[in-house]
Design an enzyme around this catalytic site. Structure first.
Site, PDB file in Angstrom:
ATOM      1  N   ASP A 101      62.006 -15.893 -32.544  1.00 53.23           N
ATOM      2  CA  ASP A 101      61.838 -14.508 -32.116  1.00 53.23           C
ATOM      3  C   ASP A 101      61.130 -13.696 -33.206  1.00 53.23           C
ATOM      4  OD1 ASP A 101      62.647 -12.504 -30.037  1.00 53.23           O
ATOM      5  OD2 ASP A 101      63.692 -11.589 -31.733  1.00 53.23           O
ATOM      6  N   GLU A 126      62.839 -33.321 -41.648  1.00 49.18           N
ATOM      7  CA  GLU A 126      63.897 -34.218 -42.121  1.00 49.18           C
ATOM      8  C   GLU A 126      64.565 -34.946 -40.957  1.00 49.18           C
ATOM      9  OE1 GLU A 126      66.890 -31.953 -44.159  1.00 49.18           O
ATOM     10  OE2 GLU A 126      65.392 -31.128 -45.544  1.00 49.18           O
TER      11      GLU A 126
END
Ligand code: NOJ
Length: 554
Positions: A219, A266
């Site tokens: 957002d 990751e």
């Protein structure tokens, strides 16, 4: 599930799924109500997963589901690591993610890093701790101007109307410092100069990645970093050179996303970010999706484009050329929960409207025309290279509800504008699923619940049930288009080549053997040779009628 192709796409290949995914936006309050309180929730989404799978989308973006006082419909988050009881529980969210994956659907929640709710523990602690405290350093508190500090620190405006500053009380109750909120006063802005804020959001990303979400919609991605001097805004904000606006699209924001990208990388299985970034120019948008930053960004230029072939062609060319330079795929979007639904935009001769704003009552609407154009726009969008977004209900042909009574309006824009702007509720009305009268199966049968915003009677023709099994319906059109998009080797990522077309029409081919023609003019245009795969409306022999698009096998 991760590491495999959860979409079941025929075009699996090696490219990451997000480069050409069709992502369905679930505006959670209005999608489906499972617990019978008139508001959508996780149980409702779970019950409709087969519908979404059969529609043929690849992923779900779910608007904020976190605990929230709902001052801005959930974009005021009180706790990023839990679920609002109105919407369900954390366990239900985990079950939804797992079940969606079983259906071949990825899940992308919304993350709101620019601000939190004024009920977030951090903000409550900041108010209690008072000026100069480390707790206040997580937000943007400043003394006011004027003799008693009674004037806001600068002239910034809230996106919802009024000043972007509210005066807080000191712990002893006396009027004290002001805090910044670029949106509602219940949404204090975070201070991204503070490393604690960075650490907190990286931890929140991990919290959800650990729960197997496939990415995030970010957002206000362009708004996090502010000029630390908090200077007054110029009257003409277009006068700022690139990156110099005091609170929009500042270069330092990219450091944040480089770190987020490292977190995402990751995790196995191509997690992805999509930025809600508003930038003054397309080259500035491309900065967000360089290879060390976010993966994709919404293409609001496409959404804002008026019904005009030259304007669409310009946006398509500009988008693809800037994104190509940085190696990112394009995305295409026609509607979302902040803008007027596109049949109600395209059904007007004057289509300029402020982002998030409304048309004036005097701009006449031809809804039949708008719906015809919306069908054509869907085929145009889904034939373009890259990914696309479908806002819930657009696959049913829903239009903007423009006659909601004043007393039901909930968007903070209504009150903040002194009741001069009606806000965004008209595109947020709960979906019609079945039956011939409201609530149209939105809430479980017999619950007696009224939807949180009233639905128009006319939607009885537009329920999912009423359109099911009818290939000529809007739902039928979307289902067929999405199926063909998966099957056809030319669709999804790749390139397009423009072909010659009459004025007011767009015509392009994609290899191997695919053509799309969209006639945005008000007279028929020639139809190229080829077998019709799908048309947005009836065709005339060898002519493509106005406001119609067609997919061809060449
Ligand atoms: C953009 C969201 O899409 C909108 O609904 C919200 O009001 C603002 N950001 C503030 O979070």
């Amino acid at each position: 599930m991760h590491g495999t192709d959860a979409t079941g796409s025929a075009r699996s290949g090696t490219a990451p799924w997000w480069r050409d995914a069709v992502i369905y936006q679930i505006y959670i309050r209005s999608f489906a109500d499972g617990n019978g309180d008139g508001m959508g929730d996780i149980a409702g989404i779970r019950s409709r997963l087969p519908y979404l799978r059969d529609l043929g989308v690849d992923a779900l973006w779910i608007t904020p589901w976190y605990p929230s006082p709902q001052a801005d419909a959930g974009y005021d988050v009180a706790d990023f690591r839990d679920i609002d009881p109105r919407f369900g529980t954390l366990a239900e969210a985990e079950a939804l993610i797992a079940e969606a994956h079983e259906h071949g659907l990825r899940v992308i929640p919304d993350i709101v890093p620019n601000h939190v709710s004024d009920q977030h523990v951090w903000f409550r602690a900041a108010l209690a701790a008072g000026p100069g405290s480390p707790e206040r350093e997580r937000f943007v508190f400043r003394p006011g101007r004027g003799p008693d500090g009674a004037e806001p620190p600068n002239n910034w405006r809230s996106a919802f109307g009024g000043s972007a500053w509210t005066r807080a009380a000191d712990p002893d109750g006396s009027p004290g410092e002001w805090y910044l909120h670029l949106f509602a006063p219940e949404q204090p802005d975070l201070n991204w100069e503070n490393p604690e804020v960075h650490a907190e959001f990286q931890s929140v990303l991990r919290f959800w990645f650990d729960r197997d979400v496939d990415g995030f919609r970010i957002d206000v991605a362009h708004g996090l970093v502010k000029d630390a001097d908090l200077p007054d805004l110029l009257d003409d904000t277009s006068a700022y050179p690139a990156g110099a606006h005091p609170h929009q699209d500042r270069d330092a924001v990219h450091e944040i996303y480089r770190a987020w990208r490292r977190v995402a990388d990751e995790y196995p299985g191509d997690r992805k970010f999509v930025a809600e970034a508003h930038t003054p120019t397309p080259d500035r948008l491309a900065n967000y999706v360089r290879s060390d930053r976010l993966h994709t960004a919404f293409n609001f230029d496409f959404l804002r484009c008026p019904w005009d072939a030259d304007a669409f062609r310009e946006v398509i060319d500009t988008t693809t050329s800037y994104l190509e330079e940085v190696g990112a795929p394009a995305t295409w979007v026609l509607s979302n929960h902040d803008v007027i639904r596109h049949p109600s935009r395209y059904g007007r001769s004057l289509q300029e409207w402020p982002y998030g704003g409304r048309f004036s009552a005097e701009t006449p609407l031809d809804l039949e025309l708008g719906l015809r154009r919306a069908r054509a726009a869907a085929l145009l969008m889904l034939a373009l290279p890259g990914g696309a977004y479908v806002y819930q209900g657009e696959e049913l042909g829903l239009w903007e509800v423009e006659d909601l009574p004043d007393e039901v309006l909930q968007d903070p824009i209504w009150e903040r504008s002194g009741r001069t702007e009606r806000g965004r509720d008209g595109c947020r009305v709960p979906l019609p699923w079945s039956g011939t009268a409201p609530p149209f199966g939105f809430s479980p049968d017999g619950s007696g619940a009224e939807p949180w915003l009233p639905q128009p009677e006319e939607w009885k023709e537009y329920t999912a049930r009423a359109q099911d099994g009818r290939p000529e319906s809007v739902l039928g059109l979307y289902r067929t288009a999405l199926r063909l998009r998966r099957e056809h080797p030319a669709l999804g990522e790749g390139e397009l080549e423009w072909s010659e077309a009459d004025e007011g029409a767009l015509s392009f081919t994609r290899a191997p053997g695919f053509g799309c023609v969209a006639n945005l003019s008000n007279r028929p245009c020639p139809l190229p040779r080829g077998r019709v795969l799908l048309a947005s409306g009836p065709l005339e022999e060898d002519r493509l009628p106005p406001d119609t698009a067609v997919w061809l096998a060449l």
